[in-house]
Motif scaffolding. Structure first.
Motif, PDB file in Angstrom:
ATOM      1  N   ARG A  11       0.670  -1.203  -0.120  1.00 13.52           N
ATOM      2  CA  ARG A  11       0.120   0.000   0.052  1.00 13.52           C
ATOM      3  C   ARG A  11       0.965   1.275   0.178  1.00 13.52           C
ATOM      4  O   ARG A  11       0.697   2.133  -0.857  1.00 13.52           O
ATOM      5  N   ASP A  12       2.031   1.162   0.852  1.00 14.41           N
ATOM      6  CA  ASP A  12       2.774   2.443   1.120  1.00 14.41           C
ATOM      7  C   ASP A  12       3.365   2.893  -0.332  1.00 14.41           C
ATOM      8  O   ASP A  12       3.752   3.942  -0.464  1.00 14.41           O
ATOM      9  N   SER A  13       3.684   1.910  -1.019  1.00 12.18           N
ATOM     10  CA  SER A  13       4.441   2.145  -2.507  1.00 12.18           C
ATOM     11  C   SER A  13       3.728   3.173  -3.398  1.00 12.18           C
ATOM     12  O   SER A  13       4.123   3.317  -4.399  1.00 12.18           O
ATOM     13  N   PHE A  14       2.145   2.814  -3.200  1.00 11.44           N
ATOM     14  CA  PHE A  14       1.368   3.837  -4.110  1.00 11.44           C
ATOM     15  C   PHE A  14       0.894   4.746  -3.481  1.00 11.44           C
ATOM     16  O   PHE A  14      -0.385   5.539  -4.060  1.00 11.44           O
ATOM     17  N   LEU A  15       1.131   5.280  -2.481  1.00  6.32           N
ATOM     18  CA  LEU A  15       0.702   6.670  -1.855  1.00  6.32           C
ATOM     19  C   LEU A  15       1.034   7.767  -2.740  1.00  6.32           C
ATOM     20  O   LEU A  15       2.225   7.583  -3.464  1.00  6.32           O
ATOM     21  N   PRO A  16       0.474   8.861  -2.893  1.00  8.29           N
ATOM     22  CA  PRO A  16      -0.816   9.306  -2.406  1.00  8.29           C
ATOM     23  C   PRO A  16      -2.153   8.441  -2.473  1.00  8.29           C
ATOM     24  O   PRO A  16      -3.390   8.956  -2.241  1.00  8.29           O
ATOM     25  N   PHE A  17      -2.090   7.770  -3.728  1.00  7.12           N
ATOM     26  CA  PHE A  17      -3.400   7.278  -4.394  1.00  7.12           C
ATOM     27  C   PHE A  17      -3.985   6.291  -3.389  1.00  7.12           C
ATOM     28  O   PHE A  17      -5.422   6.172  -3.289  1.00  7.12           O
ATOM     29  N   THR A  18      -3.389   5.586  -2.742  1.00  4.47           N
ATOM     30  CA  THR A  18      -3.795   4.514  -1.907  1.00  4.47           C
ATOM     31  C   THR A  18      -4.052   5.057  -0.344  1.00  4.47           C
ATOM     32  O   THR A  18      -4.655   4.193   0.646  1.00  4.47           O
ATOM     33  N   PHE A  19      -4.113   6.238  -0.295  1.00  6.72           N
ATOM     34  CA  PHE A  19      -4.977   6.947   0.967  1.00  6.72           C
ATOM     35  C   PHE A  19      -6.385   7.022   0.610  1.00  6.72           C
ATOM     36  O   PHE A  19      -7.082   6.851   1.576  1.00  6.72           O
ATOM     37  N   THR A  49      -8.110  -4.748   2.664  1.00 13.54           N
ATOM     38  CA  THR A  49      -7.387  -3.080   2.590  1.00 13.54           C
ATOM     39  C   THR A  49      -7.620  -2.747   3.996  1.00 13.54           C
ATOM     40  O   THR A  49      -7.744  -3.299   5.147  1.00 13.54           O
ATOM     41  N   GLU A  50      -7.182  -1.386   4.069  1.00 10.24           N
ATOM     42  CA  GLU A  50      -7.358  -0.690   5.443  1.00 10.24           C
ATOM     43  C   GLU A  50      -8.742  -0.497   6.006  1.00 10.24           C
ATOM     44  O   GLU A  50      -9.651  -0.496   5.316  1.00 10.24           O
ATOM     45  N   SER A  51      -8.752  -0.672   7.104  1.00  7.86           N
ATOM     46  CA  SER A  51     -10.172  -0.685   7.870  1.00  7.86           C
ATOM     47  C   SER A  51     -11.060   0.650   7.518  1.00  7.86           C
ATOM     48  O   SER A  51     -12.223   0.493   7.436  1.00  7.86           O
ATOM     49  N   TYR A  52     -10.501   1.687   7.521  1.00  8.80           N
ATOM     50  CA  TYR A  52     -11.155   2.909   7.161  1.00  8.80           C
ATOM     51  C   TYR A  52     -11.780   3.085   5.759  1.00  8.80           C
ATOM     52  O   TYR A  52     -12.668   3.830   5.292  1.00  8.80           O
ATOM     53  N   LEU A  53     -11.214   2.181   4.966  1.00  6.69           N
ATOM     54  CA  LEU A  53     -11.683   2.127   3.526  1.00  6.69           C
ATOM     55  C   LEU A  53     -12.690   1.014   3.168  1.00  6.69           C
ATOM     56  O   LEU A  53     -13.233   1.020   2.135  1.00  6.69           O
ATOM     57  N   SER A  54     -12.919   0.297   4.207  1.00  4.73           N
ATOM     58  CA  SER A  54     -13.742  -1.217   3.986  1.00  4.73           C
ATOM     59  C   SER A  54     -15.292  -1.072   3.603  1.00  4.73           C
ATOM     60  O   SER A  54     -15.734  -1.752   3.127  1.00  4.73           O
ATOM     61  N   GLU A  55     -15.752   0.199   4.307  1.00  5.74           N
ATOM     62  CA  GLU A  55     -17.207   0.395   3.779  1.00  5.74           C
ATOM     63  C   GLU A  55     -17.384   0.669   2.426  1.00  5.74           C
ATOM     64  O   GLU A  55     -18.467   0.237   1.598  1.00  5.74           O
ATOM     65  N   ASN A 255       4.447  12.311 -18.313  1.00  2.00           N
ATOM     66  CA  ASN A 255       4.907  11.225 -17.448  1.00  2.00           C
ATOM     67  C   ASN A 255       4.474  11.502 -15.737  1.00  2.00           C
ATOM     68  O   ASN A 255       5.153  11.612 -15.091  1.00  2.00           O
ATOM     69  N   SER A 256       3.121  11.424 -16.082  1.00  2.00           N
ATOM     70  CA  SER A 256       2.306  11.756 -14.619  1.00  2.00           C
ATOM     71  C   SER A 256       1.130  10.994 -14.517  1.00  2.00           C
ATOM     72  O   SER A 256       0.910  10.249 -15.368  1.00  2.00           O
ATOM     73  N   VAL A 257       0.801  11.175 -13.022  1.00  2.00           N
ATOM     74  CA  VAL A 257      -0.350  10.211 -12.849  1.00  2.00           C
ATOM     75  C   VAL A 257      -1.110  11.245 -11.866  1.00  2.00           C
ATOM     76  O   VAL A 257      -0.833  11.866 -11.015  1.00  2.00           O
ATOM     77  N   LEU A 258      -2.722  11.356 -12.388  1.00  2.00           N
ATOM     78  CA  LEU A 258      -3.585  12.019 -11.677  1.00  2.00           C
ATOM     79  C   LEU A 258      -4.567  11.124 -11.017  1.00  2.00           C
ATOM     80  O   LEU A 258      -5.205  10.175 -11.713  1.00  2.00           O
ATOM     81  N   GLY A 259      -5.090  11.276  -9.768  1.00  2.00           N
ATOM     82  CA  GLY A 259      -6.212  10.620  -9.264  1.00  2.00           C
ATOM     83  C   GLY A 259      -7.669  10.814  -9.556  1.00  2.00           C
ATOM     84  O   GLY A 259      -7.825  11.445 -10.962  1.00  2.00           O
ATOM     85  N   GLU A 260      -8.539  10.783  -8.855  1.00  2.00           N
ATOM     86  CA  GLU A 260      -9.865  11.135  -9.122  1.00  2.00           C
ATOM     87  C   GLU A 260     -10.020  12.462  -8.825  1.00  2.00           C
ATOM     88  O   GLU A 260      -9.766  13.127  -7.701  1.00  2.00           O
ATOM     89  N   TRP A 261     -10.929  13.341  -9.336  1.00  2.00           N
ATOM     90  CA  TRP A 261     -11.476  14.554  -8.920  1.00  2.00           C
ATOM     91  C   TRP A 261     -10.611  15.507  -8.694  1.00  2.00           C
ATOM     92  O   TRP A 261     -10.648  16.367  -7.917  1.00  2.00           O
TER      93      TRP A 261
END
Length: 391
Positions: A11-19, A49-55, A255-261
């Protein structure tokens, strides 16, 4: 069989997206990792995954479960081998755990309790956040073959200039007029109800996912992926936008990545190459320092719900967290924590009330509700990331 995609230790390898999402919800190629596995397994999958994401990303448990480590991308042979795993067997590729069969997916994986099975075939694995764009070409080609096999494309209008039309696929409802499409260097996938406006110049590979829009005169160098409902204009090279994000105006993104919104203001530009041609270093959330990428080209990494104003300039290898708002002249620093407000002259905390007002307004325009679940996740991220903010 019940299949579960687990973050594992990645998970930590893909932060900030996996926040704000599990590893399996990352988009690379045309599909998310979850969607790839569901297509190959012909089964629904759930998340560990992380408990705060589980809902938002629930876990489904059965009497027999196969847990797949989500940074592993599927192919037909690998999916078939995983489906044949017996209870208490674990599949490895070299030292990478790929999958295991368990009666209790809640338990921490203990290798001593499993019979080790080796998978010696070539395996597509992503290890770092920059792999999302640097390995996008391979993922896009694989997804294109998966989604178009034994299917016929919708016809392409004769107003367009086309090279290698056999490598272009239009889904139902797609509209493309008076544009140049060159698929000689990679496939061009045009999803349902996509619109490519007049005057666009596209060099594949390109994935335009459902309901995305390529605005007039856009210049696209592949391999690029623009997720569902994204709006893209200007000049873009080798970049991935997950969904519902906008780079709608002139300016360069490479050479970039943007998340959602996310939203990039008019004439926003990213540097993707240092002027001394040195290797790019990128912020690492685990070490809280800048890590070597091995890349000469690396632009912007921007987490969900972040925005920037017009004429924003991003340095090579800039990481922006979740719900940041960036504006003003000059180059802001190349690590911008989540929930920060400001620019090169300094940052302060972006209060959640103001951040959520912006998110609600943006999402309402796309007829998506900013609900209590989304707010709960962002509240958790706000607390989780406060140590990086300095007021």
């Amino acid at each position: 069989m019940n299949y579960i995609l687990s973050d594992g230790n990645h998970r930590d390898s893909f932060l900030p997206f996996t926040f704000t999402r599990p590893v399996a919800d990352l988009r690379i190629g045309i599909l998310t990792i979850k969607e790839k596995w569901e297509n190959h397994l012909n089964e629904r999958v759930s998340f560990k995954t992380e408990s705060y994401l589980s809902e938002k990303f629930p876990l489904k448990v059965a009497s027999e479960n196969i847990v797949i480590i989500a940074n592993v991308l599927p192919d037909t042979d690998l999916a078939q081998r995983i489906a044949r795993l017996n209870p208490s067997e674990a599949l490895y590729h070299n030292e990478q755990l790929i999958a295991y069969n368990t009666a209790d997916p809640f338990l921490h994986f203990d290798a001593s309790g499993y019979q080790r099975v080796e998978w010696k075939e070539s395996t597509f694995i992503i290890d770092h956040v920059w792999d999302i764009f640097s390995k996008n070409e391979e993922a896009l080609q694989s997804d294109f073959e998966l989604l178009t096999q034994n299917r016929k494309s919708q016809p392409l209008s004769t107003t367009n200039q086309v090279i290698n039309p056999e490598n272009i696929f239009l889904e139902e409802g797609a509209k493309v007029e008076f544009s140049i499409l060159n698929a000689s260097s990679g496939p061009i996938y045009i999803g349902k109800n996509v619109e490519i406006m007049e005057g666009c110049i596209v060099r594949g590979g390109l994935a335009l996912c459902d309901n995305a829009v390529l605005k007039m005169g856009a210049k696209i160098y592949g391999p690029c992926t623009f997720g569902p409902y994204c709006k893209v204009g200007g000049e873009v090279n080798n970049s991935v936008l997950f969904a519902y994000s906008n780079k709608g105006h002139e300016g360069f993104l490479g050479n970039s990545v943007l998340g959602e919104w996310c939203n990039l203001g008019a004439d926003t530009n990213t540097s993707n190459l240092k002027n001394n041609y040195a290797e790019v270093r990128l912020w690492n959330y685990t070490t809280e320092g800048f890590a070597r990428t091995g890349l000469q080209f690396c632009g912007l990494v921007m987490g969900d719900h972040s925005k920037c104003g017009i004429n924003t300039m991003f340095n090579t290898g800039t990481v922006v967290g979740v719900s940041a708002n960036i504006f003003g002249s000059g180059y802001p620093r190349n690590f911008i924590p989540s929930f920060t407000w400001g620019g090169a002259s300094g940052f302060t905390t972006y209060l959640t009330k103001k951040a959520y007002e912006a998110s609600k307004a943006m999402m309402k325009r796309r007829k998506v509700e900013f609900d209590d679940v989304e707010e709960g996740i962002l509240n958790y991220v706000f607390e989780l990331t406060k140590r990086w903010r300095k007021d």
